[in-house]
Write an enzyme that holds these catalytic residues in place. Sequence first.
Site, PDB file in Angstrom:
ATOM      1  N   LYS A  14       0.830  -1.214   0.000  1.00 46.25           N
ATOM      2  CA  LYS A  14       0.000   0.000   0.000  1.00 46.25           C
ATOM      3  C   LYS A  14       0.862   1.261   0.000  1.00 46.25           C
ATOM      4  CE  LYS A  14      -2.032  -1.212   3.859  1.00 46.25           C
ATOM      5  NZ  LYS A  14      -1.329  -2.483   4.173  1.00 46.25           N
ATOM      6  N   ARG A  88      -9.652   0.449   8.949  1.00 45.98           N
ATOM      7  CA  ARG A  88      -9.257  -0.917   9.294  1.00 45.98           C
ATOM      8  C   ARG A  88     -10.350  -1.642  10.053  1.00 45.98           C
ATOM      9  NH1 ARG A  88      -3.316   0.293   9.344  1.00 45.98           N
ATOM     10  NH2 ARG A  88      -2.169  -1.650   9.521  1.00 45.98           N
ATOM     11  N   ARG A 127      11.695  -5.261   5.091  1.00 45.19           N
ATOM     12  CA  ARG A 127      11.364  -3.855   4.788  1.00 45.19           C
ATOM     13  C   ARG A 127      12.209  -2.859   5.585  1.00 45.19           C
ATOM     14  NH1 ARG A 127       5.278  -1.802   5.323  1.00 45.19           N
ATOM     15  NH2 ARG A 127       5.417  -2.659   7.424  1.00 45.19           N
ATOM     16  N   ARG A 161      11.047  -0.750  11.234  1.00 42.95           N
ATOM     17  CA  ARG A 161       9.986  -0.509  12.204  1.00 42.95           C
ATOM     18  C   ARG A 161      10.040  -1.512  13.353  1.00 42.95           C
ATOM     19  NH1 ARG A 161       4.625   0.163   8.681  1.00 42.95           N
ATOM     20  NH2 ARG A 161       3.849  -1.052  10.439  1.00 42.95           N
ATOM     21  N   ARG A 172      -0.513  -8.805  13.841  1.00 43.28           N
ATOM     22  CA  ARG A 172      -1.038  -7.859  12.835  1.00 43.28           C
ATOM     23  C   ARG A 172      -1.885  -8.588  11.799  1.00 43.28           C
ATOM     24  NH1 ARG A 172       4.462  -5.271  11.152  1.00 43.28           N
ATOM     25  NH2 ARG A 172       3.273  -3.982   9.691  1.00 43.28           N
TER      26      ARG A 172
HETATM   27  P1  ADP Z   1       2.254  -1.847   3.197  1.00 46.39           P
HETATM   28  O1  ADP Z   1       2.273  -0.335   3.151  1.00 46.39           O
HETATM   29  O2  ADP Z   1       1.036  -2.430   2.567  1.00 46.39           O
HETATM   30  O3  ADP Z   1       2.484  -2.391   4.584  1.00 46.39           O
HETATM   31  P2  ADP Z   1       4.800  -1.606   1.760  1.00 46.39           P
HETATM   32  O4  ADP Z   1       4.472  -0.745   0.591  1.00 46.39           O
HETATM   33  O5  ADP Z   1       5.551  -0.958   2.891  1.00 46.39           O
HETATM   34  O6  ADP Z   1       3.466  -2.363   2.308  1.00 46.39           O
HETATM   35  O7  ADP Z   1       5.623  -2.858   1.208  1.00 46.39           O
HETATM   36  C1  ADP Z   1       6.110  -3.874   2.086  1.00 46.39           C
HETATM   37  C2  ADP Z   1       7.455  -4.384   1.573  1.00 46.39           C
HETATM   38  O8  ADP Z   1       7.249  -5.089   0.338  1.00 46.39           O
HETATM   39  C3  ADP Z   1       8.480  -3.276   1.279  1.00 46.39           C
HETATM   40  O9  ADP Z   1       9.767  -3.717   1.676  1.00 46.39           O
HETATM   41  C4  ADP Z   1       8.380  -3.084  -0.242  1.00 46.39           C
HETATM   42  O10 ADP Z   1       9.627  -2.655  -0.787  1.00 46.39           O
HETATM   43  C5  ADP Z   1       7.995  -4.462  -0.727  1.00 46.39           C
HETATM   44  N1  ADP Z   1       7.089  -4.428  -1.895  1.00 46.39           N
HETATM   45  C6  ADP Z   1       6.055  -3.566  -2.108  1.00 46.39           C
HETATM   46  N2  ADP Z   1       5.418  -3.849  -3.277  1.00 46.39           N
HETATM   47  C7  ADP Z   1       6.068  -4.928  -3.799  1.00 46.39           C
HETATM   48  C8  ADP Z   1       5.897  -5.713  -4.994  1.00 46.39           C
HETATM   49  N3  ADP Z   1       4.901  -5.445  -5.871  1.00 46.39           N
HETATM   50  N4  ADP Z   1       6.741  -6.752  -5.206  1.00 46.39           N
HETATM   51  C9  ADP Z   1       7.730  -7.025  -4.317  1.00 46.39           C
HETATM   52  N5  ADP Z   1       7.952  -6.336  -3.182  1.00 46.39           N
HETATM   53  C10 ADP Z   1       7.132  -5.302  -2.915  1.00 46.39           C
HETATM   54  P1  AMP Z   2       0.712   0.441   9.306  1.00 45.53           P
HETATM   55  O1  AMP Z   2       1.806   1.465   9.213  1.00 45.53           O
HETATM   56  O2  AMP Z   2      -0.455   0.757   8.456  1.00 45.53           O
HETATM   57  O3  AMP Z   2       1.230  -0.965   9.116  1.00 45.53           O
HETATM   58  O4  AMP Z   2       0.173   0.510  10.809  1.00 45.53           O
HETATM   59  C1  AMP Z   2       1.037   0.240  11.910  1.00 45.53           C
HETATM   60  C2  AMP Z   2       0.209   0.100  13.188  1.00 45.53           C
HETATM   61  O5  AMP Z   2      -0.461   1.334  13.479  1.00 45.53           O
HETATM   62  C3  AMP Z   2      -0.910  -0.961  13.150  1.00 45.53           C
HETATM   63  O6  AMP Z   2      -0.446  -2.266  13.433  1.00 45.53           O
HETATM   64  C4  AMP Z   2      -1.841  -0.420  14.255  1.00 45.53           C
HETATM   65  O7  AMP Z   2      -1.325  -0.687  15.544  1.00 45.53           O
HETATM   66  C5  AMP Z   2      -1.753   1.091  14.032  1.00 45.53           C
HETATM   67  N1  AMP Z   2      -2.764   1.570  13.058  1.00 45.53           N
HETATM   68  C6  AMP Z   2      -2.516   2.156  11.854  1.00 45.53           C
HETATM   69  N2  AMP Z   2      -3.664   2.470  11.229  1.00 45.53           N
HETATM   70  C7  AMP Z   2      -4.666   2.064  12.039  1.00 45.53           C
HETATM   71  C8  AMP Z   2      -6.079   2.096  11.959  1.00 45.53           C
HETATM   72  N3  AMP Z   2      -6.709   2.611  10.878  1.00 45.53           N
HETATM   73  N4  AMP Z   2      -6.805   1.597  12.999  1.00 45.53           N
HETATM   74  C9  AMP Z   2      -6.197   1.086  14.079  1.00 45.53           C
HETATM   75  N5  AMP Z   2      -4.865   1.008  14.228  1.00 45.53           N
HETATM   76  C10 AMP Z   2      -4.087   1.500  13.225  1.00 45.53           C
END
Ligand code: ADP
Ligand code: AMP
Length: 216
Positions: A14, A88, A127, A161, A172
């Site tokens: 995302k 969420r 990541r 993170r 999660r």
């Molecule tokens: P989210 O925001 O949904 O938690 P991220 O965008 O941070 O996910 O992506 C999670 C990890 O996967 C990152 O390390 C990113 O570089 C990698 N990633 C994202 N999209 C792809 C893809 N299409 N193919 C392979 N790796 C990806």
């Molecule tokens: P994310 O960066 O989206 O992976 O979110 C990291 C953490 O933030 C999650 O595991 C939750 O603890 C909290 N969080 C982020 N967005 C929300 C949401 N919309 N509702 C509840 N908790 C959230």
Amino acid sequence: MANIILLGPPGAGKGTQAKRLEEARGMVQLSTGDMLREAKTSGTEVGRRAAEVMERGQLVTDDIVIGLIAERLEKGAPGGFIFDGFPRTLPQADALADLLQVKGQALDAVIEMQVDDTSLVARITGRYTCGNCGAVYHDITHPVKVAGICDVCGSHDLRRRADDNEDALKTRLMEYYKKTSPLIGYYYAKGQLSAVDGLADVEAVADAIAKVLDKA
Ligand code: ADP
Ligand code: AMP
């Protein structure tokens, strides 16, 4: 201008796609996860309350995240908003519908990014992100070009993170399946859902999202 939700489990891609949409279409990414981490860094009451819950991998309360989104929506975004990691829960989805309605705005698309659990673990545990500009990297699939330096802004502040470990990820994922995945049915029933294959490479996912947006 379009307001869209990127919906998917942690690691679905995302944030990666939201950053591209900001560049390509002048949209504004609203990541509640980023907002909560910023609140923690700036030592606010909300940040303190949320930090421990986040580290365990649980969801913070609806009122906290709805408050953050409501505040940010007030500032507007001419290119539209990308909701990343929000809503969420079903109450959050209802709250978003109300907030947009009050502003006379529509939700133009909800894009479900489909990725299987095994790939999610590999993505999350590899990541890292730039603390300065938010660029997202991965140890294997998308490392920085020069070790220790962000490709986009040149910062040396590359971070992992606290909740990107296998233990917190289990919680999660459980939270996602219990509380967030019902939103897929919710938006399907409203006729707003489109699914993309999140396992495809970053470019192909971006193309699939662009197709949905061009139809919205
Ligand atoms: P989210 O925001 O949904 O938690 P991220 O965008 O941070 O996910 O992506 C999670 C990890 O996967 C990152 O390390 C990113 O570089 C990698 N990633 C994202 N999209 C792809 C893809 N299409 N193919 C392979 N790796 C990806
Ligand atoms: P994310 O960066 O989206 O992976 O979110 C990291 C953490 O933030 C999650 O595991 C939750 O603890 C909290 N969080 C982020 N967005 C929300 C949401 N919309 N509702 C509840 N908790 C959230």
